[in-house]
Motif scaffolding. Structure first.
Motif, mmCIF file in Angstrom:
data_model
loop_
_atom_site.group_PDB
_atom_site.id
_atom_site.type_symbol
_atom_site.label_atom_id
_atom_site.label_comp_id
_atom_site.label_asym_id
_atom_site.label_seq_id
_atom_site.Cartn_x
_atom_site.Cartn_y
_atom_site.Cartn_z
ATOM 1 N N GLY A 1 -34.773 39.169 3.761
ATOM 2 C CA GLY A 1 -34.196 38.648 5.001
ATOM 3 C C GLY A 1 -35.255 38.553 6.080
ATOM 4 N N THR B 1 -36.565 36.124 7.574
ATOM 5 C CA THR B 1 -36.377 35.108 8.614
ATOM 6 C C THR B 1 -35.282 35.476 9.613
ATOM 7 O OG1 THR B 1 -35.020 33.979 6.973
ATOM 8 C CG2 THR B 1 -37.237 33.126 7.295
ATOM 9 N N GLY B 2 -34.645 36.634 9.423
ATOM 10 C CA GLY B 2 -33.563 37.050 10.318
ATOM 11 C C GLY B 2 -34.066 37.858 11.504
ATOM 12 N N SER B 3 -33.122 38.337 12.286
ATOM 13 C CA SER B 3 -33.448 39.096 13.488
ATOM 14 C C SER B 3 -34.190 40.400 13.135
ATOM 15 C CB SER B 3 -32.131 39.350 14.241
ATOM 16 O OG SER B 3 -32.247 40.410 15.108
ATOM 17 N N ILE B 4 -33.657 41.154 12.174
ATOM 18 C CA ILE B 4 -34.338 42.387 11.749
ATOM 19 C C ILE B 4 -35.648 42.049 11.036
ATOM 20 C CG2 ILE B 4 -34.202 44.361 10.140
ATOM 21 C CD1 ILE B 4 -32.424 44.892 12.447
ATOM 22 N N ASN C 1 -33.212 32.626 3.131
ATOM 23 C CA ASN C 1 -32.179 31.832 2.480
ATOM 24 C C ASN C 1 -32.442 30.353 2.756
ATOM 25 O OD1 ASN C 1 -29.877 31.298 1.017
ATOM 26 N ND2 ASN C 1 -28.530 31.464 2.795
ATOM 27 N N ARG C 2 -32.223 29.924 4.024
ATOM 28 C CA ARG C 2 -32.336 28.491 4.340
ATOM 29 C C ARG C 2 -33.548 28.131 5.193
ATOM 30 N NH1 ARG C 2 -26.511 28.146 5.767
ATOM 31 N NH2 ARG C 2 -25.404 27.955 3.791
ATOM 32 N N ASN C 3 -34.109 29.124 5.864
ATOM 33 C CA ASN C 3 -35.131 28.799 6.865
ATOM 34 C C ASN C 3 -36.519 28.629 6.243
ATOM 35 O OD1 ASN C 3 -36.593 28.487 9.192
ATOM 36 N ND2 ASN C 3 -35.515 30.101 10.324
ATOM 37 N N VAL D 1 -31.050 41.524 4.689
ATOM 38 C CA VAL D 1 -30.206 40.331 4.604
ATOM 39 C C VAL D 1 -28.886 40.689 5.269
ATOM 40 C CG1 VAL D 1 -31.238 39.311 2.548
ATOM 41 C CG2 VAL D 1 -29.394 40.987 2.291
ATOM 42 N N ALA E 1 -31.244 48.284 6.522
ATOM 43 C CA ALA E 1 -30.599 47.734 7.722
ATOM 44 C C ALA E 1 -29.223 47.202 7.348
ATOM 45 C CB ALA E 1 -31.447 46.602 8.291
ATOM 46 N N ASN E 2 -29.127 46.741 6.118
ATOM 47 C CA ASN E 2 -27.956 46.014 5.617
ATOM 48 C C ASN E 2 -26.773 46.961 5.370
ATOM 49 O OD1 ASN E 2 -27.200 44.583 2.433
ATOM 50 N ND2 ASN E 2 -26.594 43.738 4.400
ATOM 51 N N LYS E 3 -26.023 47.220 6.468
ATOM 52 C CA LYS E 3 -24.934 48.217 6.387
ATOM 53 C C LYS E 3 -23.844 47.827 5.401
ATOM 54 C CE LYS E 3 -24.629 47.176 10.722
ATOM 55 N NZ LYS E 3 -24.578 47.547 12.100
ATOM 56 N N GLU E 4 -23.636 46.486 5.217
ATOM 57 C CA GLU E 4 -22.579 46.027 4.309
ATOM 58 C C GLU E 4 -22.803 46.581 2.898
ATOM 59 O OE1 GLU E 4 -24.426 44.066 6.283
ATOM 60 O OE2 GLU E 4 -23.185 42.612 7.355
ATOM 61 N N ASP F 1 -30.263 50.985 10.804
ATOM 62 C CA ASP F 1 -29.230 50.787 11.825
ATOM 63 C C ASP F 1 -29.498 51.827 12.929
ATOM 64 O OD1 ASP F 1 -27.009 49.645 12.897
ATOM 65 O OD2 ASP F 1 -25.678 50.112 11.223
ATOM 66 N N GLY G 1 -28.403 38.680 14.697
ATOM 67 C CA GLY G 1 -27.860 37.547 13.954
ATOM 68 C C GLY G 1 -26.396 37.318 14.331
ATOM 69 N N MET H 1 -34.663 47.118 18.047
ATOM 70 C CA MET H 1 -34.611 47.544 16.642
ATOM 71 C C MET H 1 -35.986 47.853 16.051
ATOM 72 S SD MET H 1 -31.545 47.928 15.855
ATOM 73 C CE MET H 1 -31.780 48.253 14.112
HETATM 74 P P1 NDP Z 1 -29.656 37.478 10.578
HETATM 75 O O1 NDP Z 1 -28.477 36.601 10.391
HETATM 76 O O2 NDP Z 1 -30.504 37.308 11.774
HETATM 77 O O3 NDP Z 1 -30.606 37.332 9.286
HETATM 78 C C1 NDP Z 1 -30.102 37.387 7.993
HETATM 79 C C2 NDP Z 1 -31.226 37.207 6.986
HETATM 80 O O4 NDP Z 1 -30.660 37.184 5.675
HETATM 81 C C3 NDP Z 1 -31.981 35.884 7.128
HETATM 82 O O5 NDP Z 1 -33.303 36.075 6.696
HETATM 83 C C4 NDP Z 1 -31.241 34.965 6.166
HETATM 84 O O6 NDP Z 1 -32.008 33.880 5.692
HETATM 85 C C5 NDP Z 1 -30.941 35.949 5.047
HETATM 86 N N1 NDP Z 1 -29.768 35.583 4.257
HETATM 87 C C6 NDP Z 1 -28.538 35.264 4.708
HETATM 88 N N2 NDP Z 1 -27.715 34.961 3.695
HETATM 89 C C7 NDP Z 1 -28.444 35.079 2.567
HETATM 90 C C8 NDP Z 1 -28.177 34.847 1.192
HETATM 91 N N3 NDP Z 1 -26.982 34.439 0.759
HETATM 92 N N4 NDP Z 1 -29.183 35.062 0.301
HETATM 93 C C9 NDP Z 1 -30.392 35.477 0.712
HETATM 94 N N5 NDP Z 1 -30.717 35.696 1.990
HETATM 95 C C10 NDP Z 1 -29.750 35.492 2.908
HETATM 96 O O7 NDP Z 1 -29.129 38.972 10.448
HETATM 97 P P2 NDP Z 1 -29.674 40.291 11.177
HETATM 98 O O8 NDP Z 1 -31.148 40.386 11.018
HETATM 99 O O9 NDP Z 1 -29.091 40.387 12.516
HETATM 100 O O10 NDP Z 1 -28.971 41.425 10.294
HETATM 101 C C11 NDP Z 1 -29.430 41.747 8.985
HETATM 102 C C12 NDP Z 1 -28.736 43.004 8.506
HETATM 103 O O11 NDP Z 1 -29.114 44.090 9.338
HETATM 104 C C13 NDP Z 1 -27.198 42.932 8.589
HETATM 105 O O12 NDP Z 1 -26.656 43.645 7.511
HETATM 106 C C14 NDP Z 1 -26.887 43.631 9.893
HETATM 107 O O13 NDP Z 1 -25.616 44.230 9.891
HETATM 108 C C15 NDP Z 1 -27.977 44.688 9.930
HETATM 109 N N6 NDP Z 1 -28.318 45.143 11.277
HETATM 110 C C16 NDP Z 1 -28.822 44.251 12.190
HETATM 111 C C17 NDP Z 1 -29.141 44.657 13.470
HETATM 112 C C18 NDP Z 1 -29.752 43.706 14.451
HETATM 113 O O14 NDP Z 1 -30.132 44.146 15.528
HETATM 114 N N7 NDP Z 1 -29.872 42.444 14.156
HETATM 115 C C19 NDP Z 1 -28.895 46.045 13.905
HETATM 116 C C20 NDP Z 1 -28.426 46.912 12.862
HETATM 117 C C21 NDP Z 1 -28.136 46.466 11.598
HETATM 118 P P3 NDP Z 1 -32.170 32.451 6.485
HETATM 119 O O15 NDP Z 1 -32.195 32.775 7.943
HETATM 120 O O16 NDP Z 1 -33.492 31.958 5.970
HETATM 121 O O17 NDP Z 1 -31.038 31.575 6.092
#
Ligand code: NDP
Ligand code: MG
Length: 382
Positions: free
Chosen positions: A8, A10-13, A36-38, A97, A119-122, A146, A201, A262
């Motif tokens: 993950g 490309t996400g916020s974490i 995933n998509r980015n 993720v 990070a992925n609490k789910e 988290d 995210g 974070m």
């Molecule tokens: P974002 O939505 O910002 O990022 C999610 C990441 O996961 C991206 O890199 C995305 O890829 C990737 N992703 C999404 N779906 C898929 C998939 N089907 N297959 C593979 N990769 C996938 O989320 P956050 O960073 O905000 O959160 C990530 C995790 O951390 C979550 O479980 C959240 O609960 C937990 N968390 C987040 C906090 C925060 O401050 N953001 C704080 C505490 C916990 P792409 O963008 O390339 O599509």
């Protein structure tokens, strides 16, 4: 030299984690990245961090990456994500993720006795029983990212197991803390995406608005620290400076404080048990940012996320996986404007009502419950 894989990235974490790694100099190396998509962002990250392994959502994007970087091992899809959990060279796997999609890669890393910065609490909510069973068999470690759980993890070092009276999870209260119950009925997607303190995210931002995020965190805390639900309290603390606290049997309370960023808990999960100076980490100025710290009770009738989560957690087995999966779909439908804000609770409640709980300590049962709940939630009609 420690090899880190960021799921993950490309996400916020994920992007915060890469900033942390940059600031940690050359003791930490990026071994793998996943998106995933980015595609555009992961290409930039590859250029900067030079990973040996990459995974991306689609086979088309994987081909594009291979063309530019023929020396990188490129995977794709759910299987690709899982493969990144299987690398022998990994020292730390950061699972960042969003959603239960993180489960299998995390399980693979546990089997290989890695450190998992989680990070992925789910993942911990849906598969907590299975993960705890596996942690008895394999010498893997899970260090929470988290912020609340990192704070609890750090505060728990202040005493021994039998000395803990309760865990106090702090909650900002989300954007609707001060809204009255009538107004909540007409919440728009834009309102729910405005988190007062954290930039995250979109899925977790909606979860923070419904308080489902805090509910997931209560289950996560129960699974990570083995504390009964009765001894886990949620306290609204709108400033998000105290990240959580532990009350011990002598009435002492130990808390962890810091700016709401974070990068602090991400770095701690990487460097634990050491604390390392890093220019990317910001300090807390008490007078400017924390001169007034306030606390309130949660209104569990206005926003039912915590109540429903505790119900799922107490039922146990596959129920937390159902709670999580139904919520993931409900949030997706809300973000697409197909259901209303309060329907999110109804989707979760109905999915839980029709589920017959089975044991949650094997992957087959978890996946079956997850799929059933998703199918049910997608078919939900107002
Ligand atoms: P974002 O939505 O910002 O990022 C999610 C990441 O996961 C991206 O890199 C995305 O890829 C990737 N992703 C999404 N779906 C898929 C998939 N089907 N297959 C593979 N990769 C996938 O989320 P956050 O960073 O905000 O959160 C990530 C995790 O951390 C979550 O479980 C959240 O609960 C937990 N968390 C987040 C906090 C925060 O401050 N953001 C704080 C505490 C916990 P792409 O963008 O390339 O599509
Ligand atoms: Mg949190």
């Amino acid at each position: 030299m420690k090899n880190i894989v960021v799921l993950g990235s490309t996400g916020s974490i994920g992007t915060s984690a890469l900033e942390v790694i940059k600031g940690l100099s050359n003791e930490y190396n990026v071994l793998g990245l996943s998106a995933n998509r980015n595609l555009a962002l992961i290409l930039e990250q590859i250029e900067q961090f030079n990973p040996k392994f990459v995974s991306i959502g689609s086979t088309e994007d994987a081909e594009k990456i291979k063309k530019v970087y023929p020396n990188i091992e490129v995977y794709y899809g759910d299987e690709g994500l899982k493969k990144l959990g299987m690398l022998d060279e990994t020292d730390i796997l950061l699972t960042a993720v969003s959603g239960a999609i993180g489960i299998e890669a995390t399980l693979e890393a546990i089997k290989r006795e890695k450190r998992i910065a989680l990070a992925n609490k789910e993942t911990m909510v849906a598969a907590g029983d299975l993960i705890n069973k596996m942690l008895k068999e394999y010498k893997a470690e899970i260090i929470p990212v988290d912020s609340e759980h990192s704070a609890l993890f750090q505060s728990l070092h202040g005493g021994k197991d039998g000395e803990v009276r309760k865990l106090i999870l702090t909650a900002s209260g989300g954007p609707f803390r001060t809204w009255d119950r009538e107004a909540i009925k007409d919440v728009k997607v834009e309102d729910a995406l405005k988190h007062p303190n954290w930039s995250m995210g979109s899925k977790i931002t909606i979860d923070s608005a419904t308080l489902v995020n805090k509910g997931l965190e209560v289950i996560e805390a129960h699974q990570l620290f083995g504390i009964p639900y009765e001894n886990i309290e949620v306290l609204v603390h709108p400033q998000s400076i105290i990240h959580s606290m532990v009350e011990f049997c002598d009435n002492s309370i130990i808390a962890q404080l810091g700016v709401p960023d974070m990068k602090l808990p991400i770095q701690y999960a990487f460097t634990y048990p050491e604390r390392v100076c890093n220019y990317v980490l910001e300090g807390l100025d008490f007078v400017k940012s924390a001169s007034t710290l306030t606390f309130e009770e949660v209104d569990n009738e206005k926003l039912k996320g915590i109540k429903l989560a505790i119900e799922a957690g107490k039922k146990g087995g596959t129920m937390p996986a159902v709670f999580n999966a139904a919520n993931e779909v409900a949030v997706e439908l809300f973000l697409k404007r197909e259901i209303n804000f309060l329907d999110i609770y109804e989707v979760i409640e109905k999915a839980m009502e029709q589920h017959i709980v089975i044991s949650g300590d094997n992957l087959g049962n978890i996946k079956k419950a997850d799929k059933e709940a998703r199918d049910f939630a997608y078919s939900y009609k107002k």
